[in-house]
Design a protein around this motif. Structure first.
Motif, PDB file in Angstrom:
ATOM      1  N   MET A   1       0.393  -1.403   0.013  1.00  0.00           N
ATOM      2  CA  MET A   1      -0.219  -0.071   0.095  1.00  0.00           C
ATOM      3  C   MET A   1       1.191   1.115   0.255  1.00  0.00           C
ATOM      4  SD  MET A   1      -3.565   0.911   0.349  1.00  0.00           S
ATOM      5  CE  MET A   1      -4.055   2.814   0.418  1.00  0.00           C
ATOM      6  N   LEU A   2       0.560   2.128  -0.388  1.00  0.00           N
ATOM      7  CA  LEU A   2       1.531   3.692  -0.994  1.00  0.00           C
ATOM      8  C   LEU A   2       0.286   4.801  -0.898  1.00  0.00           C
ATOM      9  CD1 LEU A   2       3.742   5.321  -1.678  1.00  0.00           C
ATOM     10  CD2 LEU A   2       2.990   5.000  -4.383  1.00  0.00           C
ATOM     11  N   ARG A   3       0.578   4.950   0.385  1.00  0.00           N
ATOM     12  CA  ARG A   3      -0.338   6.662   0.329  1.00  0.00           C
ATOM     13  C   ARG A   3       0.625   7.885   0.062  1.00  0.00           C
ATOM     14  NH1 ARG A   3      -1.926   3.116   4.485  1.00  0.00           N
ATOM     15  NH2 ARG A   3      -4.445   2.621   4.603  1.00  0.00           N
ATOM     16  N   ARG A   4      -0.167   8.938  -0.525  1.00  0.00           N
ATOM     17  CA  ARG A   4       0.274   9.392  -0.748  1.00  0.00           C
ATOM     18  C   ARG A   4       0.011  11.207   0.242  1.00  0.00           C
ATOM     19  NH1 ARG A   4       3.145  10.317  -5.671  1.00  0.00           N
ATOM     20  NH2 ARG A   4       3.716   8.498  -6.903  1.00  0.00           N
ATOM     21  N   VAL A 487       1.410  -2.405  14.927  1.00  0.00           N
ATOM     22  CA  VAL A 487       0.319  -1.335  14.868  1.00  0.00           C
ATOM     23  C   VAL A 487       0.850  -0.225  14.203  1.00  0.00           C
ATOM     24  CG1 VAL A 487      -0.496  -2.470  16.542  1.00  0.00           C
ATOM     25  CG2 VAL A 487       0.684  -0.551  16.856  1.00  0.00           C
ATOM     26  N   ALA A 488       1.800   0.024  12.970  1.00  0.00           N
ATOM     27  CA  ALA A 488       1.984   1.145  13.154  1.00  0.00           C
ATOM     28  C   ALA A 488       1.009   1.919  11.524  1.00  0.00           C
ATOM     29  CB  ALA A 488       3.475   1.502  12.313  1.00  0.00           C
ATOM     30  N   PRO A 489       0.599   2.254  11.338  1.00  0.00           N
ATOM     31  CA  PRO A 489       0.200   3.214  10.028  1.00  0.00           C
ATOM     32  C   PRO A 489       0.747   2.783   8.343  1.00  0.00           C
ATOM     33  CG  PRO A 489       0.778   4.790  10.986  1.00  0.00           C
ATOM     34  CD  PRO A 489       1.345   4.093  11.942  1.00  0.00           C
ATOM     35  N   ALA A 516       6.256  -2.497  -4.151  1.00  0.00           N
ATOM     36  CA  ALA A 516       5.349  -3.408  -4.540  1.00  0.00           C
ATOM     37  C   ALA A 516       6.318  -4.923  -4.395  1.00  0.00           C
ATOM     38  CB  ALA A 516       7.217  -3.702  -6.402  1.00  0.00           C
ATOM     39  N   VAL A 517       7.487  -4.891  -3.028  1.00  0.00           N
ATOM     40  CA  VAL A 517       7.912  -5.688  -2.284  1.00  0.00           C
ATOM     41  C   VAL A 517       6.546  -5.903  -0.847  1.00  0.00           C
ATOM     42  CG1 VAL A 517       9.966  -6.180  -3.230  1.00  0.00           C
ATOM     43  CG2 VAL A 517       9.307  -5.005  -1.429  1.00  0.00           C
ATOM     44  N   GLY A 518       5.362  -5.558  -1.643  1.00  0.00           N
ATOM     45  CA  GLY A 518       4.796  -5.223  -0.204  1.00  0.00           C
ATOM     46  C   GLY A 518       4.578  -4.311   1.153  1.00  0.00           C
TER      47      GLY A 518
END
Length: 585
Positions: A1-4, A487-489, A516-518
């Motif tokens: 997951m990638l959050r900007r 538990v880190a976001p 990509a590596v999760g």
RNA sequence: CGGGGUGUGGCGCAGCUUGGUUAGCGCACCUGCUUUGGGAGCAGGGGGCCGCCGGUUCGAAUCCGGCCACCCCGACCA
């Protein structure tokens, strides 16, 4: 997951919110994890909700692992089951009550024993179906007299509550041990420090109850622990009983004039000035303090109670309340004194106390007040006290009671050393309920002999939202939040430090590769200055902060550990492997 | 529930005692230019029924009364 970060629904605050008093709560608000919606009501923002869900999921996994099954009840409940167990009344003002359009009473569930019991009753009727453990993760409502401390004491909160059902006490004991083990596994995984304390005095019979407390000065619960491993809730601490003392050479009790000495302090001063002891000065510990309270039982009956404690100790209201449950402790009023002319305010002594005395008031003494102890105490006349009054010779209380305050340095009941008083957040509670609810709601099953037996139950709670708060409070530092990785976001907070095209491209590529590596990545792609981004990264508290910036010219990026502040330079080419190593180890 | 306190843009606050122009400051937000490794600079801008209701007054954020909400200390709190 990638959050900007450029598009994340987030706004960090530079100033502390005026109404947050705990450091962790302050940081949660400043970092944009939660917002206050009302008194004792909180909204979860995206980052906070990620953390919340991770905590919830760990709890769920450990419950499932031990064989408990998840169900889900309504939060809005009908009155009848709570009427049947008496809790519609007993819960008092803490219960959120409301009516539907037809005027029928409802409540917002503060805890769900009734519903679980009835559900099992609906479906099961044989010992072969037991044991059973079921649980839910549910929003709970309590109209707290004073919500405070952010998520720690809220009016709406999330709790995992589970219940075990067994045919006999041995089964309940086994179920309890299973839940206890599951809680240990859960809190270990969450990275929460905890102490398991006895929540109930041993005097109350076979029912076991233990609390999981997260030690922290901001906690609301007081507990004690010894170097030898003893730990207990302050209410549950038992006082070691001293051996009786010889009293052959103690003089006969004698009454002395002690004008204007209605308090222990004034009495000590007077005694030292006018009636000095031969061997040493008088101290408060020589005085016997007799405290009167009025007990009110659920049926409305009022009974006075006298409690004797050594004069250097106060009565601890919570300990006293725990001892006299279900009665409520109320102050002894002037009107109560008027109704009991044998009791002289400020000069009450044992002669006027006890079930067989003139007042008839039940008289219970601290366990330290053993045979042979020698006291100065009230003579039941204004301005007069009795000296050399010996327990067992001159007076005998009706019994003992654990109501005196517990102090730092008091001996542990199991001989494991001096007690230390500490504070903690109650993050879990396990409790052998027994048959209270099964009896009230008639939950019975047929045993192997075809006889109906009442089921015995256990109740086990973990505050989910409170656990998030406890983690925040115990890991926060002067820079902000500091989450345990589990538990880190996100795994990595990737800061783009610079507007240079190569820097941006390299950071974007790294973020994509990590994704990509999760790994979960929070990418700070905002057009803010590096200083702002560093501050926010520290405030948000993701365990690993990666900086792509000026060192990229040498093919290097910077990897920082949020908790320790350690910084490493790593080649861009090996960055993914390096970070996977850090995040997965 | 007892005591104390506060309500003024999203956040933090000033103004109120002594009523009087367009209600102000910092942060945040928008536009432009400059800036870019530790919460940047300059310029311009948007955003407020001053908690609610009533009263006094020519005029109320400001004075008076009532109500509500919230916060802190305590009591209470599977």
């Amino acid at each position: 997951m990638l959050r900007r970060l450029s598009s994340l629904f987030l706004r960090t605050l530079r100033d502390d919110p005026a109404d947050a008093e705990l450091p962790g709560h302050t940081a949660l608000v400043r970092a944009g994890y939660i917002r206050r919606a009302g008194s004792g009501l909180h909204s979860w923002l995206p980052l906070g909700y990620v953390v919340y869900r991770k905590v919830e999921q760990i709890i769920r996994e450990e419950m499932d692992r031990m064989g408990a099954q998840e169900v889900h009840f309504p939060a809005l409940l009908p009155r009848e089951p709570y009427e049947a167990t008496g809790r519609w009344e007993e819960y008092g003002d803490t219960l959120f009550r409301l009516q539907d359009r037809r005027g029928n009473d409802h409540l917002l569930g503060p805890t769900h024993e009734e519903l679980f019991t009835l559900l099992v009753k609906d479906l099961y009727s044989s010992y072969k179906d037991l044991p059973l453990s079921i649980y839910q993760i549910q929003t709970k409502y309590r109209d707290e007299a004073r919500p405070r401390a952010g998520l720690l004491r809220a009016r709406e909160f999330v709790m995992k509550d589970s219940y075990s059902f067994d045919v006999d006490d041995a089964g309940l004991g086994a179920s309890y041990e299973q839940l206890r083990a599951a809680y240990i596994a859960t809190f270990d995984r969450l990275g929460l420090d905890y102490v398991i304390v006895d929540a109930m005095s041993g005097a109350m019979g076979g029912s076991r109850s233990e609390e999981f407390l997260c030690p922290t000065p901001v906690g609301e619960d007081t507990f004690v622990r010894s170097p030898g491993g003893y730990a207990a809730n302050a209410e549950a601490v038992a006082t070691p009983v001293p051996d009786p003392l010889p009293y052959d050479d103690v003089p006969t009790a004698h009454v002395e004039d002690t004008p204007d000495t209605p308090t222990i302090a004034t009495l000590v001063d007077h005694a030292n000035a006018h009636l000095p002891r031969e061997d040493r000065p008088w101290t408060a510990a020589d005085m016997l303090k007799n405290v009167l309270v009025m007990l009110t039982y659920p049926d409305g009956t009022r009974t006075p109670l006298a409690v004797a404690v050594p004069g250097d100790r106060d009565v601890d209201d919570k300990r006293l309340a725990a001892q006299v449950e279900p009665a409520r402790v109320e102050p002894f009023t002037d009107a109560d004194f008027d109704a009991n002319p044998a009791l002289v305010k400020g000069y009450i002594g044992p002669a006027a106390l006890g079930e067989d005395s003139a007042s008839g008031v039940r008289y219970l003494a601290d366990p330290r007040i053993v045979e042979g102890t020698r006291w100065v105490t009230g003579a039941n006349e204004p301005g007069r006290h009795v000296f050399d009054l010996v327990c067992g010779r001159d007076f005998t209380p009706d019994g003992t009671i654990e109501a005196a305050e517990v102090r730092d340095g008091d001996p542990a009941p199991d001989g494991s050393g001096p007690l230390e008083i500490a504070r903690g957040i109650e993050i879990g509670h396990i409790f052998q309920l027994g048959r209270k609810y099964a009896e009230a709601l008639d939950l019975k099953v047929l045993d192997e002999n075809g006889k109906l037996v009442t089921v015995t139950m256990g109740s086990y709670g973990i505050g989910v939202s409170r656990a998030v708060a406890a983690i925040a409070e115990t890991t926060v530092d002067e820079l902000g939040l500091c989450w345990p990785r589990i538990v880190a976001p996100a795994d990595v907070h990737l800061v783009i430090a610079g507007k240079d095209e190569q820097v941006v491209a390299a950071a974007e590529q790294l973020a994509a590769d990590l994704d990509a590596v999760g790994l979960d990545v929070l990418l700070d792609d905002r057009k803010a200055s590096p200083g702002v981004k560093f501050k926010d990264a520290e405030l948000i508290g993701i365990p690993t902060i990666v900086v792509v910036g000026k060192r990229l010219a040498d093919g290097m990026i910077e990897v920082r550990d949020r908790a320790s502040g350690d910084r490493d330079e790593v080649a861009v080419d090996s960055a993914v492997d390096h970070l996977v190593e850090i995040c997965r180890s």
